[in-house]
Motif scaffolding. Structure first.
Motif, PDB file in Angstrom:
ATOM      1  N   ILE A   1       0.836  -1.215   0.000  1.00 35.33           N
ATOM      2  CA  ILE A   1       0.000   0.000   0.000  1.00 35.33           C
ATOM      3  C   ILE A   1       0.867   1.260   0.000  1.00 35.33           C
ATOM      4  CG2 ILE A   1      -2.093  -0.997   1.025  1.00 35.33           C
ATOM      5  CD1 ILE A   1      -1.144  -0.019   3.731  1.00 35.33           C
ATOM      6  N   SER A   2       0.221   2.364  -0.369  1.00 34.09           N
ATOM      7  CA  SER A   2       0.933   3.631  -0.528  1.00 34.09           C
ATOM      8  C   SER A   2       0.966   4.414   0.783  1.00 34.09           C
ATOM      9  CB  SER A   2       0.242   4.444  -1.613  1.00 34.09           C
ATOM     10  OG  SER A   2       0.690   5.760  -1.594  1.00 34.09           O
TER      11      SER A   2
ATOM     12  N   ALA B   1      -0.566   9.002   4.851  1.00 31.60           N
ATOM     13  CA  ALA B   1      -0.105  10.256   5.473  1.00 31.60           C
ATOM     14  C   ALA B   1      -1.104  11.386   5.214  1.00 31.60           C
ATOM     15  CB  ALA B   1       1.268  10.627   4.919  1.00 31.60           C
ATOM     16  N   ILE B   2      -1.643  11.425   3.973  1.00 28.53           N
ATOM     17  CA  ILE B   2      -2.633  12.476   3.646  1.00 28.53           C
ATOM     18  C   ILE B   2      -3.859  12.338   4.554  1.00 28.53           C
ATOM     19  CG2 ILE B   2      -4.276  13.258   1.866  1.00 28.53           C
ATOM     20  CD1 ILE B   2      -2.021  12.598  -0.201  1.00 28.53           C
TER      21      ILE B   2
ATOM     22  N   PHE C   1      -7.014  14.094   9.370  1.00 29.01           N
ATOM     23  CA  PHE C   1      -7.453  13.790  10.738  1.00 29.01           C
ATOM     24  C   PHE C   1      -6.875  14.804  11.730  1.00 29.01           C
ATOM     25  CE2 PHE C   1      -6.465  11.499  14.731  1.00 29.01           C
ATOM     26  CZ  PHE C   1      -7.745  11.185  15.130  1.00 29.01           C
ATOM     27  N   LEU C   2      -5.603  15.124  11.563  1.00 28.71           N
ATOM     28  CA  LEU C   2      -4.953  16.094  12.462  1.00 28.71           C
ATOM     29  C   LEU C   2      -5.556  17.491  12.286  1.00 28.71           C
ATOM     30  CD1 LEU C   2      -1.120  15.367  12.506  1.00 28.71           C
ATOM     31  CD2 LEU C   2      -2.767  15.038  14.339  1.00 28.71           C
TER      32      LEU C   2
ATOM     33  N   THR D   1      -8.860   2.645   0.938  1.00 26.76           N
ATOM     34  CA  THR D   1      -9.727   1.761   1.741  1.00 26.76           C
ATOM     35  C   THR D   1      -9.115   1.528   3.122  1.00 26.76           C
ATOM     36  OG1 THR D   1     -10.128   0.632  -0.353  1.00 26.76           O
ATOM     37  CG2 THR D   1     -11.042  -0.407   1.605  1.00 26.76           C
ATOM     38  N   PHE D   2      -7.828   1.207   3.130  1.00 31.56           N
ATOM     39  CA  PHE D   2      -7.137   0.936   4.396  1.00 31.56           C
ATOM     40  C   PHE D   2      -7.138   2.194   5.281  1.00 31.56           C
ATOM     41  CE2 PHE D   2      -3.257   0.912   6.978  1.00 31.56           C
ATOM     42  CZ  PHE D   2      -3.434  -0.273   7.662  1.00 31.56           C
ATOM     43  N   SER D   3      -6.903   3.353   4.657  1.00 29.00           N
ATOM     44  CA  SER D   3      -6.844   4.603   5.429  1.00 29.00           C
ATOM     45  C   SER D   3      -8.198   4.953   6.032  1.00 29.00           C
ATOM     46  CB  SER D   3      -6.382   5.752   4.536  1.00 29.00           C
ATOM     47  OG  SER D   3      -5.171   5.433   3.942  1.00 29.00           O
TER      48      SER D   3
END
Lengths: 306, 434
Positions: free
Chosen positions: A36-37, A42-43, A48-49, A106-108
């Motif tokens: 995965i990327s 990170a984006i 979220f932050l 999807t994972f994020s």
């Protein structure tokens, strides 16, 4: 203004509710991290932050705004795929529609759901997010199980999917990609067979075993207990409601649900697992609706005392 | 009745069950299945036990007085009896208007064993006049997981009539009533001239009637001077307060309502006028109300007015045209009329011929400014909008006032503070010029 202290009990319960998702997240991410990327994750983490760094009144707009920006970029990308751009600047704003990017999204989303679920102040939101993330990570667990399996049936399906991907122009699909499409096609086939023939086929996690199988029941137990506690303490009352009915409900449900699961396991080889569970849950919901109606009728019959 | 949370949870569980079953993960299936059944059985058990017993709770409310003065505490007792065969845990609250201040157990949580009776007491005091409903008492209960709820209106409503407080109307204490501001001096209705009561003597002039020469004073200073006896007569006038009792006067906060202030000040002024032996009458008017109390002397007039305003609340719309029509047939005698209205409803009276607006009576149109009865804005934008609307309304009512002055109806825009001085000065002027 009185500043409230941090309610550790709340965060502990939230974490308890999210336990299965957290555990699955850790396991799944350890297996698929190389496919995965990381920039995509990170984006999402930055979004979220940002949500928690902006003033409170703008917080609710961060996710909708992010979705709108993403959809606009997607629209721009699809337009560029179809036609040549009139404005050169638009071609700079296209997003690569590759498999690692989409699977990373999807994972994020799962990762974000878990994080939101832990820090959200409302228990019901945490519970909803735990269900959503759990299904998402179970899906990923299925993919990982297919990816790591040496089961000949699944391997045969995988090779079929791989050759199909080659026909589509993807010449060197990675194992995660093959497993991803294999699991999706098996689930699709299971759903198709359920709807057309009345039974389902090839459920990946029924056949394949994973290293987390022995720990997951404990996680589920912790989550179930945390959910019930959070629902119970959600509203404060001077006269606390009696716990007797919860105990009765738990015993009654154990008497019904466990035999039901055993029956469904017995009939699973014949493909009637979903049917059995669907019938039992529908019966339960009908019973809930019927008893609720009876109470409403009583209200109208009784005349007020004057 | 299942709450939204219950529906959300059941939907989530069904979604989870379908998802986990499609994936075939038995631990997750058991997890979702168990939770679905626990939640489902919790709701079913609640529906079959507590929810069905709650309608068997009888509730009695005893209100100590149905007619109270504003600010006066009224004790209320609620008696709950459990007529069912199960113990019940429930919450209750008595539905009250925002004009009531409460003290005590008007809401709470209770546990009742079968056959048990529990009493709860509380007091209410109204911050505004009018007729208000107390109740119904709503009892409600939910399941231990707070996913289902049953509410039951256990008791119908009671009515409480609220009259102005004695402090608002400056009571009937003599020192207040005889205050110069409110009466402009006692015996203001005396007029020197012909009458029965001796008033004094003055020097004779050629136009005086010779019959009234005070012979006892003849030659008092230089031997030939003549004096005339002056007699006085008591003159009573009829005063009529025409009060706009439409929705437009139901403005302000529960502690500071326009109709409440106006009626209290009218009562205070009425006491002053009655002390002067004048008759005072009232017309409470709107499209929904038409309460006419014809002018009469004595404190009965005010008592009737107090009763009348404690039984109604402002409602409907106001029209000066309709009000004048109502007044036309009812006022036969000469009277000083004070029409008090904020003029909140648009009315095209400029096109009407002047005689239609002229009753032939002395009408004083008192236009109440609503500026002091507008709640403060929450933020800067709301404050600006409110200020803007106050300015616009102020300009509009000033225009209306100018128009009425131009057609011979005395009119002034007043606020809460200068309502009494304006009316009392107009009353004093009306008495001496009538």
């Amino acid at each position: 203004m009185i500043r409230k202290g941090i309610d550790f009990r709340h965060y502990a319960l939230n974490t308890g509710i999210m336990f299965p998702s957290i555990f699955l997240l850790l396991y799944v991410s350890s297996q698929i991290i190389k496919y995965i990327s990381i920039p995509v994750i990170a984006i999402f983490f930055i979004i979220f932050l940002v949500k928690y760094l902006v003033p409170r009144r703008f917080r609710q707009y961060i996710y909708p705004l992010s979705i709108i920006i993403f959809l606009l970029l997607l629209l721009n990308t699809l337009t560029l795929e179809a036609t040549s751009s009139i404005f050169p600047v638009l071609s700079e704003l296209s997003i690569p529609l590759s498999f690692p990017i989409l699977s990373s999204i999807t994972f994020s989303i799962g990762l974000l759901t878990v994080a939101e679920g832990i820090i959200t102040p409302k228990y019901i939101v945490t519970i909803s997010e735990s269900f959503g993330s759990l299904i998402l990570f179970l899906e990923l667990l299925g993919i990982v199980a297919v990816m790591l399996t040496s089961n000949p049936i699944f391997q045969a399906t995988e090779s079929g999917v791989a050759s199909y991907l080659v026909q589509l122009g993807i010449h060197n699909p990675d194992p995660f990609m093959v497993a991803y499409f294999t699991t999706l096609s098996l689930e699709g086939y299971a759903l198709y067979s359920l709807l057309v023939f009345g039974y389902q086929f090839y459920l990946p996690l029924t056949v394949l075993s994973t290293p987390v199988d022995k720990i997951m029941p404990i996680m589920f137990m912790v989550s179930a207990v945390s959910i019930l506690i959070s629902l119970y303490i959600r509203e404060k009352r001077n006269v606390p409601p009696r716990l007797g009915t919860i105990g009765l409900a738990a015993i009654a449900s154990a008497f019904v649900a466990i035999p039901l699961l055993l029956i469904s396991e017995v009939v699973a080889p014949y493909g009637f697992q979903i049917s059995i569970l669907a019938i039992s849950v529908t019966a339960l919901l009908i019973l809930v609706a019927v008893t609720s109606r009876r109470v409403q009728a009583n209200e109208t019959i009784n005349t007020p005392v004057k | 009745m299942i709450r939204k949370t219950g529906f959300t949870l059941l939907s989530g569980l069904v979604f989870g069950l379908i998802g986990s079953t499609l994936l075939g993960y038995s631990d997750a299936i058991l997890f979702f299945l168990l939770l679905t059944f626990v939640i489902g059985f919790d709701i079913i058990l609640f529906n079959l036990t507590l929810a069905s017993s709650i309608s068997e709770i009888s509730v009695i409310r005893e209100v100590s007085r149905s007619y109270v003065r504003k600010g006066q505490f009224n004790d209320i007792l609620i008696r709950f009896t459990n007529n069912s065969r199960r113990s019940v845990d429930f919450s209750y609250f008595d539905t009250l208007s925002s004009v009531f201040k409460t003290m005590g157990d008007f809401e709470g949580d209770l546990h009742l064993d079968p056959g048990q009776t529990i009493e709860r007491k509380y007091s209410i005091s109204a911050t505004a006049i009018g007729k208000y409903e107390v109740g119904p008492i709503i009892i409600y209960a939910d399941d231990p997981l707070h996913l289902a709820l049953v509410t039951y209106p256990a008791l119908s409503k009671d009515e409480i009539k609220v009259a102005p407080s004695t402090s608002d109307i400056f009571s009937r204490r003599s020192e207040r009533v005889s205050n110069l501001l409110y009466t402009r001096g006692l015996h203001i209705s005396r007029k020197a001239g012909q009458g029965y009561n001796f008033y004094g003597v003055r020097e004779y002039t050629e136009n005086d009637d010779f019959r009234y020469v005070a012979w006892s004073r003849y030659g008092l200073q230089n031997g030939e001077d003549l004096y005339i006896k002056q007699m006085e007569e008591e003159r009573q006038v009829n005063v009529l307060f025409v009060i706009d009792y439409s929705e437009s006067v139901n403005q302000g906060t529960p502690e500071h309502l326009l109709f409440d202030i106006v009626t209290a000040q009218v009562i205070a002024m009425s006491h002053g006028m009655l002390k002067n032996h004048d008759s005072v009458g009232y017309l409470l008017t709107s499209s929904a109300h038409d309460v006419f109390l014809k002018p009469e002397r004595g404190s009965k007039a005010v008592d009737k007015f107090e009763r009348a305003i404690s039984e109604i609340k402002p409602a409907g719309t106001f029209s000066i045209d309709q009000t004048l029509k109502k007044m036309k047939d009812r006022i036969k005698k000469q009277a000083i009329i004070f029409m008090i209205t904020p003029f909140a409803y648009p009315e095209e009276f400029r096109m009407k011929p002047d005689p239609q607006l002229n009753l032939g009576k002395r009408i004083n149109l008192v236009i109440m400014s609503r500026a002091g009865f507008i709640p403060e804005g929450k933020d800067q934008l709301e404050k600006r909008l409110i200020l803007d609307s106050i300015d616009r309304e102020s300009m509009a009512v000033k225009g209306i006032s100018h128009f009425f002055n131009s057609i011979g109806i005395r009119s002034l825009v007043v606020n809460e503070k200068n309502l009494v001085p304006y009316i009392m000065s107009e009353y004093a002027y009306g008495k001496v010029t009538q």
